[in-house]
Design a protein around this motif. Structure first.
Motif, PDB file in Angstrom:
ATOM      1  N   GLY A 185       0.792  -1.212   0.000  1.00  5.06           N
ATOM      2  CA  GLY A 185       0.000   0.000   0.000  1.00  5.06           C
ATOM      3  C   GLY A 185       0.831   1.272   0.000  1.00  5.06           C
ATOM      4  N   MET A 186       1.818   1.344   0.875  1.00  2.00           N
ATOM      5  CA  MET A 186       2.650   2.543   0.952  1.00  2.00           C
ATOM      6  C   MET A 186       3.493   2.697  -0.304  1.00  2.00           C
ATOM      7  SD  MET A 186       3.262   5.179   2.615  1.00  2.00           S
ATOM      8  CE  MET A 186       3.429   5.424   4.338  1.00  2.00           C
ATOM      9  N   GLN A 187       3.976   1.589  -0.821  1.00  2.00           N
ATOM     10  CA  GLN A 187       4.789   1.647  -2.041  1.00  2.00           C
ATOM     11  C   GLN A 187       3.940   2.153  -3.209  1.00  2.00           C
ATOM     12  OE1 GLN A 187       6.828  -1.989  -2.943  1.00  2.00           O
ATOM     13  NE2 GLN A 187       8.155  -1.019  -4.426  1.00  2.00           N
ATOM     14  N   GLU A 188       2.699   1.690  -3.284  1.00  2.00           N
ATOM     15  CA  GLU A 188       1.801   2.170  -4.342  1.00  2.00           C
ATOM     16  C   GLU A 188       1.542   3.665  -4.186  1.00  2.00           C
ATOM     17  OE1 GLU A 188      -1.831  -0.062  -4.620  1.00  2.00           O
ATOM     18  OE2 GLU A 188      -0.758  -1.971  -4.586  1.00  2.00           O
ATOM     19  N   LEU A 189       1.322   4.114  -2.958  1.00  8.39           N
ATOM     20  CA  LEU A 189       1.091   5.534  -2.724  1.00  8.39           C
ATOM     21  C   LEU A 189       2.317   6.359  -3.098  1.00  8.39           C
ATOM     22  CD1 LEU A 189      -0.880   5.529   0.634  1.00  8.39           C
ATOM     23  CD2 LEU A 189      -1.723   6.197  -1.611  1.00  8.39           C
ATOM     24  N   ASN A 190       3.505   5.852  -2.778  1.00  2.00           N
ATOM     25  CA  ASN A 190       4.729   6.559  -3.156  1.00  2.00           C
ATOM     26  C   ASN A 190       4.860   6.642  -4.671  1.00  2.00           C
ATOM     27  OD1 ASN A 190       5.771   7.302  -0.659  1.00  2.00           O
ATOM     28  ND2 ASN A 190       6.704   5.304  -0.340  1.00  2.00           N
ATOM     29  N   GLN A 191       4.516   5.572  -5.369  1.00  4.88           N
ATOM     30  CA  GLN A 191       4.572   5.589  -6.833  1.00  4.88           C
ATOM     31  C   GLN A 191       3.549   6.580  -7.384  1.00  4.88           C
ATOM     32  OE1 GLN A 191       4.012   1.452  -7.782  1.00  4.88           O
ATOM     33  NE2 GLN A 191       6.197   1.007  -7.767  1.00  4.88           N
ATOM     34  N   GLU A 192       2.346   6.587  -6.804  1.00  4.68           N
ATOM     35  CA  GLU A 192       1.324   7.536  -7.249  1.00  4.68           C
ATOM     36  C   GLU A 192       1.774   8.969  -6.998  1.00  4.68           C
ATOM     37  OE1 GLU A 192      -2.571   6.707  -5.659  1.00  4.68           O
ATOM     38  OE2 GLU A 192      -2.384   4.579  -6.153  1.00  4.68           O
ATOM     39  N   LEU A 193       2.396   9.205  -5.843  1.00  6.24           N
ATOM     40  CA  LEU A 193       2.900  10.541  -5.539  1.00  6.24           C
ATOM     41  C   LEU A 193       3.953  10.957  -6.552  1.00  6.24           C
ATOM     42  CD1 LEU A 193       3.066  13.050  -3.747  1.00  6.24           C
ATOM     43  CD2 LEU A 193       4.710  11.815  -2.321  1.00  6.24           C
ATOM     44  N   THR A 194       4.855  10.046  -6.880  1.00  4.02           N
ATOM     45  CA  THR A 194       5.881  10.337  -7.877  1.00  4.02           C
ATOM     46  C   THR A 194       5.245  10.687  -9.215  1.00  4.02           C
ATOM     47  OG1 THR A 194       7.433   8.850  -6.757  1.00  4.02           O
ATOM     48  CG2 THR A 194       7.937   9.434  -9.040  1.00  4.02           C
ATOM     49  N   GLU A 195       4.236   9.931  -9.610  1.00  2.00           N
ATOM     50  CA  GLU A 195       3.542  10.209 -10.871  1.00  2.00           C
ATOM     51  C   GLU A 195       2.841  11.560 -10.821  1.00  2.00           C
ATOM     52  OE1 GLU A 195       3.592   8.562 -13.802  1.00  2.00           O
ATOM     53  OE2 GLU A 195       5.127   7.357 -12.826  1.00  2.00           O
ATOM     54  N   VAL A 196       2.212  11.874  -9.685  1.00  2.95           N
ATOM     55  CA  VAL A 196       1.519  13.154  -9.549  1.00  2.95           C
ATOM     56  C   VAL A 196       2.534  14.302  -9.614  1.00  2.95           C
ATOM     57  CG1 VAL A 196       0.241  14.613  -7.925  1.00  2.95           C
ATOM     58  CG2 VAL A 196      -0.482  12.265  -8.330  1.00  2.95           C
ATOM     59  N   LEU A 197       3.701  14.121  -8.994  1.00  9.22           N
ATOM     60  CA  LEU A 197       4.727  15.165  -9.054  1.00  9.22           C
ATOM     61  C   LEU A 197       5.228  15.358 -10.480  1.00  9.22           C
ATOM     62  CD1 LEU A 197       6.747  14.367  -5.815  1.00  9.22           C
ATOM     63  CD2 LEU A 197       5.281  16.342  -6.231  1.00  9.22           C
ATOM     64  N   LYS A 198       5.380  14.250 -11.227  1.00  4.33           N
ATOM     65  CA  LYS A 198       5.776  14.362 -12.633  1.00  4.33           C
ATOM     66  C   LYS A 198       4.710  15.102 -13.422  1.00  4.33           C
ATOM     67  CE  LYS A 198       8.475  10.087 -12.883  1.00  4.33           C
ATOM     68  NZ  LYS A 198       8.511   8.719 -13.437  1.00  4.33           N
ATOM     69  N   GLN A 199       3.445  14.747 -13.185  1.00  4.17           N
ATOM     70  CA  GLN A 199       2.329  15.397 -13.881  1.00  4.17           C
ATOM     71  C   GLN A 199       2.282  16.885 -13.538  1.00  4.17           C
ATOM     72  OE1 GLN A 199       0.439  13.867 -16.128  1.00  4.17           O
ATOM     73  NE2 GLN A 199      -0.746  15.690 -16.555  1.00  4.17           N
ATOM     74  N   LEU A 200       2.569  17.218 -12.280  1.00  2.00           N
ATOM     75  CA  LEU A 200       2.585  18.611 -11.866  1.00  2.00           C
ATOM     76  C   LEU A 200       3.650  19.389 -12.633  1.00  2.00           C
ATOM     77  CD1 LEU A 200       1.567  20.835  -9.948  1.00  2.00           C
ATOM     78  CD2 LEU A 200       3.258  20.042  -8.299  1.00  2.00           C
ATOM     79  N   GLU A 201       4.831  18.813 -12.784  1.00  2.00           N
ATOM     80  CA  GLU A 201       5.901  19.471 -13.540  1.00  2.00           C
ATOM     81  C   GLU A 201       5.485  19.673 -14.994  1.00  2.00           C
ATOM     82  OE1 GLU A 201       8.733  20.874 -12.477  1.00  2.00           O
ATOM     83  OE2 GLU A 201       7.985  20.375 -10.480  1.00  2.00           O
ATOM     84  N   ILE A 202       4.840  18.663 -15.580  1.00  2.00           N
ATOM     85  CA  ILE A 202       4.370  18.770 -16.964  1.00  2.00           C
ATOM     86  C   ILE A 202       3.349  19.894 -17.078  1.00  2.00           C
ATOM     87  CG2 ILE A 202       3.010  17.591 -18.747  1.00  2.00           C
ATOM     88  CD1 ILE A 202       4.386  14.967 -17.799  1.00  2.00           C
ATOM     89  N   GLU A 203       2.433  19.966 -16.107  1.00  2.00           N
ATOM     90  CA  GLU A 203       1.396  20.994 -16.134  1.00  2.00           C
ATOM     91  C   GLU A 203       1.992  22.383 -15.938  1.00  2.00           C
ATOM     92  OE1 GLU A 203      -1.701  20.668 -17.092  1.00  2.00           O
ATOM     93  OE2 GLU A 203      -1.407  18.523 -17.341  1.00  2.00           O
ATOM     94  N   LYS A 204       3.033  22.496 -15.118  1.00  2.00           N
ATOM     95  CA  LYS A 204       3.693  23.788 -14.947  1.00  2.00           C
ATOM     96  C   LYS A 204       4.293  24.253 -16.266  1.00  2.00           C
ATOM     97  CE  LYS A 204       4.945  23.632 -10.049  1.00  2.00           C
ATOM     98  NZ  LYS A 204       6.075  23.524  -9.108  1.00  2.00           N
ATOM     99  N   LYS A 205       4.954  23.326 -16.973  1.00  2.00           N
ATOM    100  CA  LYS A 205       5.534  23.670 -18.275  1.00  2.00           C
ATOM    101  C   LYS A 205       4.435  24.053 -19.254  1.00  2.00           C
ATOM    102  CE  LYS A 205       9.599  20.724 -17.818  1.00  2.00           C
ATOM    103  NZ  LYS A 205      10.264  19.491 -18.268  1.00  2.00           N
TER     104      LYS A 205
END
Length: 176
Positions: free
Chosen positions: A88-108
């Motif tokens: 569960g925690m590993q999945e949440l960490n992966q989701e967080l990483t993906e959300v952070l990547k998506q955030l960077e894409i959206e900022k650009k």
């Protein structure tokens, strides 16, 4: 404009020091999260701001990692009652990483959109709406409908990302 390397010495100005701390702390925690996600490592970081406020990151939790470190325990203790321990925690960490990547894409993307808005040559219709003919009005209507659908889709993505971030913060609070 690229990144500049700065000399490693104490930042004299208190306000600049606080800003530097916040940025570096976020980068450090992001790297720790990546280490956890990629390597299934157990990580604990405690940092005190220049103002004395503590910040921490721990996986699976600060208590588990610090206890293991202080007791020189080579293997973590299995905890069957913790649903976040392995998967569960590993999945949440992966989701967080993906959300952070998506955030960077959206900022650009936001910067590109700001640039496009500043450039008036990207405007489809240069005439006032009252001077458009029937075909131009139909094209405008189609473009506005497409924009509306794109905005609704984008809003749904943002709401999902925000929900994941709030969920992760709630889990981190409960772990601390």
């Amino acid at each position: 404009m690229g990144r500049k390397t700065i000399e490693m010495k104490l930042v004299k100005d208190k306000a600049s020091r606080q800003v530097t701390f916040s940025k570096r702390r976020n980068g450090l925690f992001k790297k720790a999260n990546e280490l956890v996600t990629l390597c299934a490592a157990e990580v604990a970081i405690i940092a005190f701001s220049p103002g004395g406020k503590p910040f921490s990151f721990g996986h699976p939790s600060m208590e588990d990692v610090s206890e293991r470190f202080l007791n020189a325990d080579p293997m973590p203790k299995p905890r069957g009652d913790d649903p976040n321990q392995e998967g569960g925690m590993q999945e949440l960490n992966q989701e967080l990483t993906e959300v952070l990547k998506q955030l960077e894409i959206e900022k650009k993307r936001g910067k590109e959109l700001d640039k496009a808005l500043a450039d008036q040559s990207t405007c489809i219709f240069k005439k006032p709406i009252t001077q458009l003919n029937k075909d131009e009005l139909m094209n405008l209507k189609t473009a506005l409908e497409k924009l509306h659908e794109d905005l609704k889709s984008h809003l749904s993505e943002i709401e999902a990302s925000a929900s994941l971030l709030l969920l992760n913060k709630a889990i981190e609070k409960s772990d601390n």
